[in-house]
Design an enzyme around this catalytic site. Structure first.
Site, short mmCIF file in Angstrom:
data_model
loop_
_atom_site.label_atom_id
_atom_site.label_comp_id
_atom_site.label_asym_id
_atom_site.label_seq_id
_atom_site.Cartn_x
_atom_site.Cartn_y
_atom_site.Cartn_z
CG HIS A 161 -2.97 1.98 2.83
ND1 HIS A 161 -4.33 2.06 2.74
CD2 HIS A 161 -2.67 0.66 2.96
CE1 HIS A 161 -4.85 0.84 2.78
NE2 HIS A 161 -3.85 -0.02 2.93
NE ARG A 202 -8.29 -3.08 5.47
CZ ARG A 202 -7.02 -3.46 5.19
NH1 ARG A 202 -6.78 -4.52 4.45
NH2 ARG A 202 -6.01 -2.74 5.64
CD GLU A 242 -5.16 -8.94 2.88
OE1 GLU A 242 -4.35 -8.01 2.95
OE2 GLU A 242 -5.83 -9.34 3.86
CG ASP A 277 -0.48 -8.33 2.99
OD1 ASP A 277 0.48 -8.35 3.77
OD2 ASP A 277 -1.46 -7.58 3.15
NE ARG A 311 -4.84 -2.05 -10.03
CZ ARG A 311 -4.01 -2.87 -10.66
NH1 ARG A 311 -2.73 -2.85 -10.36
NH2 ARG A 311 -4.44 -3.70 -11.58
NE ARG A 336 -0.26 -2.59 9.51
CZ ARG A 336 -1.47 -3.12 9.31
NH1 ARG A 336 -1.82 -3.51 8.10
NH2 ARG A 336 -2.30 -3.26 10.30
#
Length: 1033
Positions: free
Chosen positions: A154, A550, A660, A697, A735, A868
């Site tokens: 991320h 994913r 989410e 999210d 997380r 995002r």
């Protein structure tokens, strides 16, 4: 180190920390005196002094004087030239980073010197035994514990890897400076080294000039493993084992793995078109290559150590069999003129290693040199790996021409049953003969040369451990070579007996050596480097870190749409849920393949199908879970199961639906019940079902407070659903690093989960800057791994308390409802808010940072909904308003207090771990917020017509602070964490001017948005503020 790591909550002495800050600050000033114009240095010092005075006034609550001084700083900023602004931004940014290094080092120093560490294995094992847990129960629970830490790419790591490495170097030098036996000359040399490192940092470009590719991100993750986790894991397992032996009389089994590692780097394709099937394949093979390369180094060091001759009969027989097989091979090749070459190769493998182990004066578990590694720098295989002589003698497997990779997919088709990967096409016998001859000729001369480097060979039978480990090294070398060829898409022919495919194959000879040493009374030798290697193999396997895949649920539906349309049976996505389940179940039970070989599909669908084909090629040994983001129905899970079946995965990956949004979290339990009621699924589901819950999210959707409560209830419901069907569940926590995205101290987070949701198993992501903060140094990594272990152990054997009264749950529902309404009315229902957000923050400019390979939005839309969560939180963190972490909380608490529930809230804070941790984290983040700085952004950057939005939000922040303190009972923010408050206050004289400089640069840039130097200056301020806040997104 960030402000959400665990030891931030522990009190600490600041004298040594202040000394380190002063040392680094003085050396940095000396560097600047040489590198920067003296006039600018005077301006920098003036700004710092005025900013320090303003901070002092704020702390003394003399607001008018503070505001006057802050305006003076802003005025100084407005008069800077562009060159001066750029240099000033760099100077403050580096100083904040140096303070961060000193802070991290101080925590490491504290861990090393503490006589008793809270949350350590010793501490928690003692607690549990004293509370009535039996020694047997403690032992078996630890041995069976399954925690998996999943590293993700991320985009929240702001620093370039080059600078991260230099920061680690400085940390090691500070560590060296703590030694009490240094001479005056030693200290002078140390200062010189620090000056060199700081000068190097100043002269290095701190900005990434290009976006990283997914493979670049994966390399960064692998670097953390090599530089830190590789050393930390055996140290951590020794600590667990020693504590277990002390408290239960039994050590941790040698192959027990309480913690393992996974990764999304190269496997997370959700909204990232740059992650393709070929990228996933390459990253997985690269991870395997690195694992093998690390094992080769360890085995070579081990061969040097195990020089003894006494051994068990089993080991002696194994050594003799290896020698017989080798002699037989030499005899067979004698007529081909390759005997001398093979003899040289065998002598090299069996004799004393050519290079002594690094740092022979230190024990195996000790920290290494200042490089942070006892290994040479890892060179990953690339297109130039074929250069002759770069790795010494290699196995006689030779390349022909490169296969065409125009489509980005491997064209291999012949899969070996024992292999986790497809076998590439073989050479013809003529080609192989020619290549082997070429290889033999290349060895002429090299044999004689290497004999000069090697010690004179001894009789192999004298050192049986070296013979067995030499054979292990041979196989590892061939395994590495095979992976290099696969990475280059070059055909190769290998014998399955010549290389390792599974961890069990590698463990077998290592355990044989271990048992032999134990049986011969050399247990101390067995429990040293050899035990460490066995533990590494058990933890990291042959892949180092397993790769999760994913993808968003909608992409699977698109693939099934293309298939059902081609088969003329309708459009899958238009069917209702029951029809989808009927179709999917029928196909899963059937034996025929679903997808015809003649099918033609759009590129997006082809990429989805190719991903499953690559998964089949790599095998379940290389891959972890298949995560379905935006999952909302049972059909989302069965769709992935069907695509796996059709791709012919020999062992299917466990499928983890990711819930989410708030809506999906509320339905999670129902979806799991529906899934488990389907006979096929219940029969085929892995015994340990995986369900993932997303924090980012849900927080952006409904606000932090509502998201926390909905996550709590969703976990309760999912656990209840699985219990109803007798299925064990592992909850996977997605997380982020910041509180706004579910971040927080690991121990606190695990200890505040619903009772029964952590039953010896846990999966959790560690994202972006948190990976470096928690695992970047071996000592901090050991501490974090230990905290994961003890927190999960406590949550299993002594689960957190549920809400004491039913009334508390009802009150939470009311607070959550009001909080969510307040949050959404501001963020989603006010049409002016999105424009205010874009004006008041550097959100639009964050894309220039080049910190991640994926786009900042899921879809081409300007709304908050498709933005995002990371840039949403990142932007507000930059302005010091950190709005996502607190908006709505104050309204909810105020509503409850005005309804007469103040005492209930205080009781909930004292007695309910979940509620306490939620309030504590919000209190911490409010303590880092600064309304006056946020106001400065509004006054300079926001249109006058929208400034009222900011005024109202600052009043909301003040109200939230008031009611949080009412509930916690604290007089001041962070009253229960004075260390954190002290650290934050220490950063402000540098952080506040950096924010004011950012405002000035944003103002100029928005008038001249093509100015590259202005853009660079802005990006440097973003780096600096992230360093000062210790959080990004």
């Amino acid at each position: 180190m960030t402000d959400t790591t665990d030891d931030i909550a522990e009190e600490m002495s600041f004298q040594s920390f202040d000394d380190d800050c002063k040392l680094l600050g003085n050396l940095f000033n000396d560097v600047l005196q040489r590198e920067v114009d003296s006039t600018l240095m005077k301006k920098l010092e003036k700004i710092r002094i005025v900013a320090q005075s303003a901070c002092n006034m704020r702390l003394a609550e003399i607001e008018d004087s503070a505001e006057m001084l802050e305006k003076q700083v802003a005025a100084e900023m407005s008069q800077l030239t562009l060159e001066e602004a750029l240099t000033l931004a760099r100077a403050i940014s580096h100083y904040l980073n140096l303070m961060g290094i000193a802070e991290t080092h101080h925590r490491v120093r504290r861990l090393r010197s503490a006589t008793h560490l809270t949350r350590s294995c010793d501490d928690v094992f003692t607690q549990l035994l004293q509370s009535g847990v039996s020694a047997d129960q403690l032992y078996h629970t630890v041995c069976k514990q399954e925690v998996e830490i999943v590293l993700t790419a991320h985009p929240t790591q702001i620093n370039r890897r080059t600078l991260q490495y230099k920061h680690v170097r400085i940390s090691h030098l500070l560590d060296y400076n703590d030694r009490t036996d240094l001479t005056h000359e030693d200290r002078e040399m140390l200062i010189e080294d620090l000056v060199r490192e700081i000068t190097s940092i100043w002269q290095t470009d701190e900005l990434r000039r290009h976006k990283p590719t997914p493979v670049d991100e994966a390399r960064a993750g692998l670097n953390i493993v090599e530089q830190s986790l590789w050393k930390a894991v055996p140290h951590y397992l020794r600590r667990v084992s020693n504590s277990l032996k002390k408290h239960t009389g039994m050590p941790l089994p040698l192959t027990a793995t309480p913690i393992k590692f996974g990764s999304w780097m190269g496997g997370d394709r959700d909204g990232n078109p740059n992650v393709t099937a070929k990228v996933t394949r390459d990253v997985s093979l690269l991870s395997r290559w690195m694992a093998i390369d690390l094992y080769i180094r360890e085995v070579d060091s081990l061969r040097f150590e195990l020089s003894m001759t006494r051994c068990s009969d089993r080991l002696l027989k194994e050594a003799q069999d290896i020698l017989k097989a080798e002699n037989s091979l030499e005899d067979r090749h004698d007529s081909q003129g390759t005997r001398s070459q093979l003899k040289f190769s065998s002598q090299q493998s069996r004799s004393v290693p050519m290079q002594l182990p690094a740092s022979p004066d230190l024990p195996a578990c000790a920290d290494r040199d200042n490089d942070g590694s006892r290994y040479p720098k890892l060179e990953l295989p690339g297109t130039d790996y074929m250069r002759q002589g770069n790795r010494g003698p290699s196995i006689p497997i030779s390349p022909a021409s490169h296969r065409s990779t125009q489509n980005g997919n491997a064209s291999a088709s012949n899969a070996s049953p024992s292999s986790g990967m497809q076998r590439v096409p073989s050479f013809s016998s003529v080609q192989l003969t020619a290549q082997r001859k070429k290889f033999a000729e290349s060895m002429i001369g090299r044999s004689s040369f290497h004999k000069l480097l090697e010690p004179t060979p001894v009789q192999p039978a004298i050192a049986p451990y070296r013979i067995v480990l030499g054979n292990v090294k041979d196989k590892l070398l061939k395994t590495r070579r095979r992976l290099e060829l696969l990475l280059e898409d070059i055909p190769c022919e290998t014998d399955p007996w010549d290389h390792f495919e599974t961890a069990d194959q590698l463990l077998e000879p290592l355990l044989l050596c271990y048992d032999s040493l134990q049986s011969c009374g050399s247990g101390f030798l067995a429990d040293g480097r050899l035990a460490d290697l066995i533990r590494r193999v058990s933890t990291f396997g042959m892949v180092l870190i397993k790769l999760d895949l994913r993808q968003e649920s909608g992409r699977h539906a698109e693939a099934l749409d293309a298939i059902t349309k081609f088969l003329d049976i309708g459009t899958y996505s238009e069917w209702d849920e029951e029809k989808k389940l009927e179709f999917l179940t029928r196909e899963l039970k059937g034996k025929r393949p679903l997808i015809p070989s003649s099918i033609e599909v759009p590129p997006e669908v082809k990429e989805v199908l190719d991903t499953f084909r690559v998964a089949a090629e790599l095998g379940s040994d290389s891959l972890g879970a298949y995560v379905i983001s935006m999952a909302s129905n049972a059909s989302d899970v069965l769709a992935v199961e069907l695509l796996q079946k059709d791709a012919r995965l020999s062992v299917r990956l466990r499928v983890a639906p990711l819930f989410e949004t708030v809506k999906d979290l509320r339905e999670a339990g129902s979806v799991i019940r529906k899934l488990l009621s389907i006979d096929w699924y219940k029969e085929h589901v892995i015994k340990n079902h995986n369900v993932m819950v997303g924090y980012s999210d849900s927080g952006k959707d409904a606000g932090r407070f509502t998201a926390a409560w909905e996550l709590y209830k969703a976990q309760e419901d999912v656990v209840s659903a699985c219990n109803e069907f007798g299925i064990k569940v592992t909850l996977f926590h997605g997380r982020g690093g910041s509180v706004g995205r579910g971040g927080g101290p690991t121990y606190l987070a695990i200890q505040s989960q619903p009772p029964g949701s952590v039953m010896g198993t846990l999966r959790s992501t560690e994202q972006g800057e948190m990976v470096q903060a928690k695992f970047g140094l071996p000592n901090t990594a050991v501490r974090q791994l230990e905290i994961y272990t003890t927190a999960v152990l406590l949550a299993t054997l002594r689960p957190p308390l549920p809400p004491r009264e039913l009334k508390w749950r009802s009150l939470m529902e009311e607070i959550s409802k009001v909080s969510c309404q307040n949050y959404r009315s501001t963020v989603y229902e006010n049409p002016e808010f999105i424009t205010y957000f874009q004006e008041a923050t550097p959100q639009a400019e964050l894309g220039y940072l080049n910190i991640g390979s994926r786009p900042t939005r899921r879809k081409a839309s300007t709304g908050i909904g498709h933005l995002r969560a990371i840039p949403w939180v990142f932007a507000w963190t930059q302005t010091r308003f950190v709005l996502p972490a607190w908006l709505g909380v104050g309204a909810g608490l105020q509503y409850a207090c005005e309804k007469g529930h103040t005492e209930d809230l205080k009781a909930m804070y004292q007695e309910w771990p979940f509620f306490q941790s939620t309030i504590d984290l919000i209190e911490m983040i409010i303590g880092k917020a600064d309304a006056s700085i946020a106001k400065h952004y509004d006054e300079v950057l926001v249109s006058e017509s929208r400034q009222k939005i900011g005024d109202d939000l600052r009043k909301e922040l003040s109200s939230t602070e008031k009611y949080v303190l009412v509930v916690s009972g604290h007089d001041k923010l962070s009253d229960n964490n004075k260390s954190l408050r002290r650290l934050i206050e220490g950063r402000l004289p540098y952080l506040n001017p950096m924010n004011m400089l950012q405002v000035e640069i944003l103002k100029r840039l928005r008038r001249d948005d093509d100015n590259v130097k202005l853009r660079d200056a802005l990006l440097i301020t973003i780096n600096g503020i992230a360093a000062g806040m210790r959080n990004t997104g």
